[in-house]
Every structure is written in C-alpha cells, then in structure tokens.
Design a protein around this motif. Structure first.
Motif, PDB file in Angstrom:
ATOM      1  N   GLY A 291     -15.625  -2.243 -10.196  1.00  0.00           N
ATOM      2  CA  GLY A 291     -16.750  -2.741  -9.414  1.00  0.00           C
ATOM      3  C   GLY A 291     -17.688  -1.631  -8.986  1.00  0.00           C
ATOM      4  N   ALA A 292     -18.294  -1.859  -7.852  1.00  0.00           N
ATOM      5  CA  ALA A 292     -19.319  -0.943  -7.377  1.00  0.00           C
ATOM      6  C   ALA A 292     -18.843  -0.086  -6.208  1.00  0.00           C
ATOM      7  N   LYS A 293     -17.546  -0.102  -5.905  1.00  0.00           N
ATOM      8  CA  LYS A 293     -17.033   0.643  -4.757  1.00  0.00           C
ATOM      9  C   LYS A 293     -16.872   2.117  -5.123  1.00  0.00           C
ATOM     10  N   PRO A 294     -17.660   2.996  -4.502  1.00  0.00           N
ATOM     11  CA  PRO A 294     -17.502   4.420  -4.797  1.00  0.00           C
ATOM     12  C   PRO A 294     -16.362   5.017  -3.971  1.00  0.00           C
ATOM     13  N   LEU A 295     -15.755   6.055  -4.510  1.00  0.00           N
ATOM     14  CA  LEU A 295     -14.746   6.796  -3.761  1.00  0.00           C
ATOM     15  C   LEU A 295     -15.437   7.699  -2.744  1.00  0.00           C
ATOM     16  N   LYS A 296     -14.781   7.916  -1.626  1.00  0.00           N
ATOM     17  CA  LYS A 296     -15.288   8.871  -0.653  1.00  0.00           C
ATOM     18  C   LYS A 296     -15.084  10.278  -1.221  1.00  0.00           C
ATOM     19  N   PRO A 297     -15.884  11.235  -0.804  1.00  0.00           N
ATOM     20  CA  PRO A 297     -15.721  12.608  -1.305  1.00  0.00           C
ATOM     21  C   PRO A 297     -14.286  13.106  -1.097  1.00  0.00           C
ATOM     22  N   GLY A 298     -13.676  13.597  -2.168  1.00  0.00           N
ATOM     23  CA  GLY A 298     -12.315  14.120  -2.109  1.00  0.00           C
ATOM     24  C   GLY A 298     -11.228  13.068  -2.145  1.00  0.00           C
ATOM     25  N   GLU A 299     -11.602  11.790  -2.170  1.00  0.00           N
ATOM     26  CA  GLU A 299     -10.611  10.704  -2.175  1.00  0.00           C
ATOM     27  C   GLU A 299     -10.006  10.548  -3.566  1.00  0.00           C
ATOM     28  N   LYS A 300      -8.700  10.381  -3.605  1.00  0.00           N
ATOM     29  CA  LYS A 300      -7.988  10.158  -4.862  1.00  0.00           C
ATOM     30  C   LYS A 300      -8.186   8.698  -5.292  1.00  0.00           C
ATOM     31  N   PRO A 301      -8.445   8.439  -6.566  1.00  0.00           N
ATOM     32  CA  PRO A 301      -8.590   7.048  -7.016  1.00  0.00           C
ATOM     33  C   PRO A 301      -7.294   6.263  -6.775  1.00  0.00           C
ATOM     34  N   PRO A 302      -7.405   5.025  -6.323  1.00  0.00           N
ATOM     35  CA  PRO A 302      -6.196   4.230  -6.102  1.00  0.00           C
ATOM     36  C   PRO A 302      -5.485   3.929  -7.423  1.00  0.00           C
ATOM     37  N   ASP A 303      -4.182   3.789  -7.336  1.00  0.00           N
ATOM     38  CA  ASP A 303      -3.337   3.516  -8.499  1.00  0.00           C
ATOM     39  C   ASP A 303      -3.153   2.006  -8.617  1.00  0.00           C
ATOM     40  N   LEU A 304      -3.833   1.403  -9.570  1.00  0.00           N
ATOM     41  CA  LEU A 304      -3.807  -0.050  -9.749  1.00  0.00           C
ATOM     42  C   LEU A 304      -2.387  -0.562  -9.972  1.00  0.00           C
ATOM     43  N   GLU A 305      -1.615   0.136 -10.790  1.00  0.00           N
ATOM     44  CA  GLU A 305      -0.241  -0.277 -11.076  1.00  0.00           C
ATOM     45  C   GLU A 305       0.608  -0.260  -9.803  1.00  0.00           C
ATOM     46  N   GLN A 306       0.458   0.773  -9.001  1.00  0.00           N
ATOM     47  CA  GLN A 306       1.209   0.866  -7.746  1.00  0.00           C
ATOM     48  C   GLN A 306       0.813  -0.261  -6.794  1.00  0.00           C
ATOM     49  N   GLU A 307      -0.469  -0.545  -6.714  1.00  0.00           N
ATOM     50  CA  GLU A 307      -0.925  -1.609  -5.805  1.00  0.00           C
ATOM     51  C   GLU A 307      -0.382  -2.972  -6.247  1.00  0.00           C
ATOM     52  N   MET A 308      -0.356  -3.227  -7.551  1.00  0.00           N
ATOM     53  CA  MET A 308       0.213  -4.489  -8.038  1.00  0.00           C
ATOM     54  C   MET A 308       1.710  -4.543  -7.755  1.00  0.00           C
ATOM     55  N   GLY A 309       2.398  -3.421  -7.903  1.00  0.00           N
ATOM     56  CA  GLY A 309       3.821  -3.368  -7.583  1.00  0.00           C
ATOM     57  C   GLY A 309       4.076  -3.665  -6.118  1.00  0.00           C
ATOM     58  N   ASP A 310       3.228  -3.148  -5.231  1.00  0.00           N
ATOM     59  CA  ASP A 310       3.380  -3.423  -3.800  1.00  0.00           C
ATOM     60  C   ASP A 310       3.195  -4.906  -3.496  1.00  0.00           C
ATOM     61  N   VAL A 311       2.204  -5.522  -4.147  1.00  0.00           N
ATOM     62  CA  VAL A 311       1.977  -6.961  -3.951  1.00  0.00           C
ATOM     63  C   VAL A 311       3.192  -7.751  -4.437  1.00  0.00           C
ATOM     64  N   LEU A 312       3.681  -7.418  -5.618  1.00  0.00           N
ATOM     65  CA  LEU A 312       4.822  -8.139  -6.182  1.00  0.00           C
ATOM     66  C   LEU A 312       6.071  -7.972  -5.317  1.00  0.00           C
ATOM     67  N   PHE A 313       6.340  -6.741  -4.866  1.00  0.00           N
ATOM     68  CA  PHE A 313       7.502  -6.495  -4.020  1.00  0.00           C
ATOM     69  C   PHE A 313       7.430  -7.356  -2.767  1.00  0.00           C
ATOM     70  N   THR A 314       6.285  -7.358  -2.116  1.00  0.00           N
ATOM     71  CA  THR A 314       6.139  -8.123  -0.876  1.00  0.00           C
ATOM     72  C   THR A 314       6.253  -9.620  -1.130  1.00  0.00           C
ATOM     73  N   LEU A 315       5.743 -10.095  -2.257  1.00  0.00           N
ATOM     74  CA  LEU A 315       5.896 -11.508  -2.608  1.00  0.00           C
ATOM     75  C   LEU A 315       7.366 -11.845  -2.845  1.00  0.00           C
ATOM     76  N   LEU A 316       8.099 -10.951  -3.501  1.00  0.00           N
ATOM     77  CA  LEU A 316       9.541 -11.155  -3.703  1.00  0.00           C
ATOM     78  C   LEU A 316      10.273 -11.239  -2.363  1.00  0.00           C
ATOM     79  N   VAL A 317       9.892 -10.385  -1.429  1.00  0.00           N
ATOM     80  CA  VAL A 317      10.491 -10.415  -0.089  1.00  0.00           C
ATOM     81  C   VAL A 317      10.238 -11.774   0.562  1.00  0.00           C
ATOM     82  N   LEU A 318       8.998 -12.233   0.543  1.00  0.00           N
ATOM     83  CA  LEU A 318       8.656 -13.529   1.143  1.00  0.00           C
ATOM     84  C   LEU A 318       9.399 -14.680   0.471  1.00  0.00           C
ATOM     85  N   ALA A 319       9.503 -14.621  -0.840  1.00  0.00           N
ATOM     86  CA  ALA A 319      10.225 -15.669  -1.565  1.00  0.00           C
ATOM     87  C   ALA A 319      11.688 -15.693  -1.140  1.00  0.00           C
TER      88      ALA A 319
END
Length: 106
Positions: free
Chosen positions: A47-75
């Motif tokens: 998208g159009a979201k720029p990173l802040k100066p010096g900010e590390k790009p987010p890890d898409l795979e890690q973020e999806m893993g966090d969502v899945l883990f939390t969904l597994l917990v809720l289930a």
C-alpha cells in the motif's frame, strides 16, 4: 489438514505457562491487535504506508503467524475445532462457486 494437531500443540504450550489461557475477551483484543499489525505490514508492503526513518520493515510471515496462533488459542478455549470449521467454510464456498472452481474434492 493439520489444524487439529496445531491446536493440540498450542494447548500444550499454553498449559505449560504459569498464567494459562487469558480471558476470552483479552484474547479477542489480542487477535484484533495482531490483525492490526498484519494490516500495517500489508499496507507497508503493498500500500501507501511509508516506513518511519530507521524503521525495520514488518515481517508479513511473522504477523500472519501471530494472527494464526492467537486464533488457535481462541478456538481452544471456546471448544471450536478449526479443522472442521475451515472444512465447513470451504464447502460453503464450493457450493456457491461456478463449476470447475471447487476447492475440496467431493
């Protein structure tokens, strides 16, 4: 599918922690937070979201893993079999799909 096995692994991990499961609404809040982090990662990557100066790009795979883990917990704490839930959902999509676009084999 192996969602049931993943749910079992998450249950073992949670049960080995001193705090155990958080309250369901706390886990829902956590899921919403994780989905927000996933949205931001996608917005940075596609998208159009720029990173802040010096900010590390987010890890898409890690973020999806966090969502899945939390969904597994809720289930787990809600007694939901995610494997059956997903299979049922895919079957609903298949019933609506045009011929030749089925996901599951009959």
């Amino acid at each position: 599918m192996h969602l049931r096995r993943l749910q079992e692994e998450v249950a073992r991990w949670i049960e080995a922690t001193p705090q155990g499961y958080w309250l369901p609404l706390a886990n829902l809040a956590r899921l919403v937070e994780e989905v927000g982090e996933l949205a931001r990662a996608l917005n940075v990557q596609h998208g159009a979201k720029p990173l802040k100066p010096g900010e590390k790009p987010p890890d898409l795979e890690q973020e999806m893993g966090d969502v899945l883990f939390t969904l597994l917990v809720l289930a787990n704490q809600s007694g939901v079999d995610l494997e059956r839930s997903l299979t049922d959902t895919i079957a609903r999509y298949d019933r609506r799909a045009p011929a030749g676009r089925r996901i599951l084999e009959p």
